[in-house]
Design an enzyme around this catalytic site. Structure first.
Site, short mmCIF file in Angstrom:
data_model
loop_
_atom_site.label_atom_id
_atom_site.label_comp_id
_atom_site.label_asym_id
_atom_site.label_seq_id
_atom_site.Cartn_x
_atom_site.Cartn_y
_atom_site.Cartn_z
N GLU A 85 0.80 -1.11 -0.04
CA GLU A 85 0.01 0.02 -0.04
C GLU A 85 0.77 1.27 0.09
O GLU A 85 0.51 2.30 0.41
CB GLU A 85 -0.88 -0.05 0.97
CG GLU A 85 -1.78 -1.30 1.46
CD GLU A 85 -2.81 -1.53 0.19
OE1 GLU A 85 -2.79 -0.86 -0.65
OE2 GLU A 85 -3.21 -2.80 0.28
N HIS A 216 -15.12 -2.31 1.77
CA HIS A 216 -14.06 -1.12 1.96
C HIS A 216 -14.41 -0.20 3.00
O HIS A 216 -15.09 0.97 2.68
CB HIS A 216 -13.64 -0.34 0.47
CG HIS A 216 -12.41 -0.27 0.19
ND1 HIS A 216 -11.53 -1.39 -0.06
CD2 HIS A 216 -11.66 0.67 -0.17
CE1 HIS A 216 -10.31 -1.13 -0.50
NE2 HIS A 216 -10.44 0.19 -0.26
N ASP A 220 -9.28 5.01 5.11
CA ASP A 220 -7.78 4.24 4.53
C ASP A 220 -7.63 3.13 5.56
O ASP A 220 -8.12 2.73 6.56
CB ASP A 220 -6.84 5.63 5.26
CG ASP A 220 -5.46 5.28 4.82
OD1 ASP A 220 -5.23 4.77 3.64
OD2 ASP A 220 -4.61 5.87 5.67
N GLY A 221 -6.64 2.49 5.00
CA GLY A 221 -6.09 0.95 5.55
C GLY A 221 -6.95 -0.06 5.42
O GLY A 221 -6.59 -1.17 5.96
N1 LIG Z 1 -11.40 -4.69 -7.29
C1 LIG Z 1 -11.33 -4.85 -6.12
N2 LIG Z 1 -12.17 -5.10 -5.25
C2 LIG Z 1 -12.12 -5.09 -3.77
N3 LIG Z 1 -10.91 -4.88 -3.33
C3 LIG Z 1 -9.94 -4.63 -3.94
C4 LIG Z 1 -10.02 -4.36 -5.41
N4 LIG Z 1 -8.82 -4.04 -5.80
C5 LIG Z 1 -8.06 -3.79 -4.79
N5 LIG Z 1 -8.65 -4.10 -3.36
C6 LIG Z 1 -8.21 -4.35 -2.16
O1 LIG Z 1 -7.98 -2.96 -2.00
C7 LIG Z 1 -6.68 -2.79 -1.38
C8 LIG Z 1 -6.05 -1.12 -1.42
O2 LIG Z 1 -7.19 -0.41 -1.30
P1 LIG Z 1 -7.26 1.08 -1.28
O3 LIG Z 1 -5.95 1.50 -2.30
O4 LIG Z 1 -8.18 1.81 -1.30
O5 LIG Z 1 -6.27 1.15 0.12
P2 LIG Z 1 -6.65 1.71 1.50
O6 LIG Z 1 -7.99 1.76 1.88
O7 LIG Z 1 -5.93 3.11 1.43
O8 LIG Z 1 -5.87 0.77 2.29
P3 LIG Z 1 -4.43 0.55 2.91
O9 LIG Z 1 -4.04 1.98 3.61
O10 LIG Z 1 -4.19 -0.54 3.81
O11 LIG Z 1 -3.69 0.78 1.44
C9 LIG Z 1 -5.95 -3.68 -2.04
O12 LIG Z 1 -4.78 -4.01 -1.20
C10 LIG Z 1 -6.79 -4.81 -1.99
O13 LIG Z 1 -6.96 -5.67 -0.78
#
Ligand SMILES: Nc1ncnc2c1ncn2[C@@H]1O[C@H](COP(=O)(O)OP(=O)(O)OP(=O)(O)O)[C@@H](O)[C@H]1O
Length: 382
Positions: A85, A216, A220-221
């Protein structure tokens, strides 16, 4: 989000939302369990994955000290899951930060990232020691620990999101809107509490991982909390004594591929490909962990053999055992941990350097020592 990708077999439905930077459509997943049957052709792979996991459980249980395996595995998981990430810390940076956590002064200070990776380790430990059932409260607590004290906007430790989010800078995937989050999370919570006998418990973990990421729930995270939860679920669902298996090492080898598998479940209900991909990962990672454990155990025996020829060996045993948990020490960190005076700690470190169990880390003030042989096995390839 390209809604043309979503066909009749999609694992949910597309709906319209208030337009935002990521478009005006989102994906609402169907509640678990999916209308999909585990196919007979995957049974051999499932059996192999379970057998490898049980072998790892057996090897782990037979260890004189489980931290030999758990410490390095936790660190590897934290480093690799965070790296996926865009949060970076080398093993050296993580260990030194844990030894002496110095607060970041600005948002761009790299120590922010070291803190997030160290927090990941704490969140893993928290889940493992918690008596809470695997559910929303524990998930929020993991998120809270992961983002504790981390600078930056939109972190909101421990709080479910109140705004629309999208995955990817091109908004390739848009999860449900915040006003429907409670419904999706309640359904997920109910499934977490239920015992779904239609699927093997290991398969259930990967169904839930998909669902969590698709909902989701945080701003974040989500990637990291989803994988923290996955480690915890594998332990719980498969009745392991310790969280021996962490999946990020496998997912991180092809991050794009991992995200594509998740996406294809949403678009066209490709559960079989997703589950097959995950089970292959279990076979591979459990096998690698068994080998790593074997190498660490043999090294530990060899270290104790070296110690047996030295005076003060009993006390030194304790210090060396601790190095398998964290292969880095300063002289000042020893007196409290091992109830010895500073001069005794200094003499002990000198003996361990002579025995080539410890080496001085160059250019560190105060003097810092690490166990190179343990370090090389524990953090190989990172
Ligand atoms: N098409 C998808 N459908 C569902 N989940 C997905 C998809 N593509 C990626 N992900 C998940 O979403 C994560 C990344 O999401 P995002 O970039 O929104 O991160 P985030 O909420 O900022 O979390 P972090 O801070 O841990 O990166 C990926 O590591 C994966 O687990």
């Amino acid at each position: 989000m390209n809604i043309k990708d979503f066909g009749k077999l999609a694992a949910g439905s597309i709906s319209e939302i208030t337009p935002f930077w990521g478009g005006k459509h989102c994906f609402d997943p169907e509640p678990l369990p999916p209308a999909w049957e585990f196919p007979t052709e995957l049974w051999p792979l499932l059996n192999e994955a379970v057998a490898q996991l049980m072998l790892l459980e057996g090897v782990g249980r037979s260890l004189p000290n489980p931290t030999i395996l758990l410490g390095p595995m936790r660190d590897r998981e934290a480093i690799l899951s965070s790296r996926m990430e865009g949060t970076f810390a080398t093993p050296q940076q993580l260990l030194l930060y844990e030894l002496e956590p110095i607060e970041a002064s600005t948002e761009s200070d790299p120590r922010n990232q070291f803190r997030e990776v160290a927090n990941y380790v704490k969140a893993l430990e928290h889940a493992d020691s918690s008596s809470l059932p695997t559910g929303l409260l524990l998930i929020r607590q993991m998120h809270e620990r992961l983002l504790d004290g981390v600078r930056g906007e939109n972190k909101e430790p421990g709080r479910f999101r109140r705004q629309q989010v999208a995955i990817g800078s091109d908004a390739r995937f848009v999860p449900p809107p915040p006003e429907r989050l409670t419904d999706f999370l309640d359904e997920l919570d109910a499934y977490l509490a239920a015992e779904d006998r239609r699927f093997h418990p290991l398969v259930v973990c990967f169904l839930i991982h998909y669902q969590f990421e698709t909902i989701h729930p945080f701003s974040d995270g989500n990637g990291r909390v989803g994988r923290l939860l996955l480690t915890h679920m594998i332990k719980q669902q498969c009745s392991l004594t310790m969280p021996w298996l962490h999946m990020s090492e496998y997912f991180s080898r092809d991050h794009g591929g991992y995200c594509n598998y998740l996406y294809r479940v949403s678009c066209s209900g490709e559960w079989q490909n997703w589950i097959e991909y995950c089970l292959q990962g279990v076979v591979r990672l459990a096998g690698e962990a068994v080998l790593r454990c074997d190498r660490l155990r043999r090294l530990r025996d060899e270290h104790f053999e070296r110690l047996s020829k030295t005076r003060g060996a009993v006390r030194l045993h304790g210090i060396v055992e601790g190095l398998y948990q964290t292969p880095v020490v300063t002289i000042a960190s020893l007196p409290e941990a091992y109830q010895v005076t500073y001069p005794t700690a200094k003499a002990d470190v000198e003996k361990l350097v002579k025995l080539e169990i410890l080496s001085e880390w160059p250019d560190k003030h105060p003097k810092t020592y690490y166990a190179p042989e343990i370090f090389d096995i524990a953090y190989e390839g990172l």
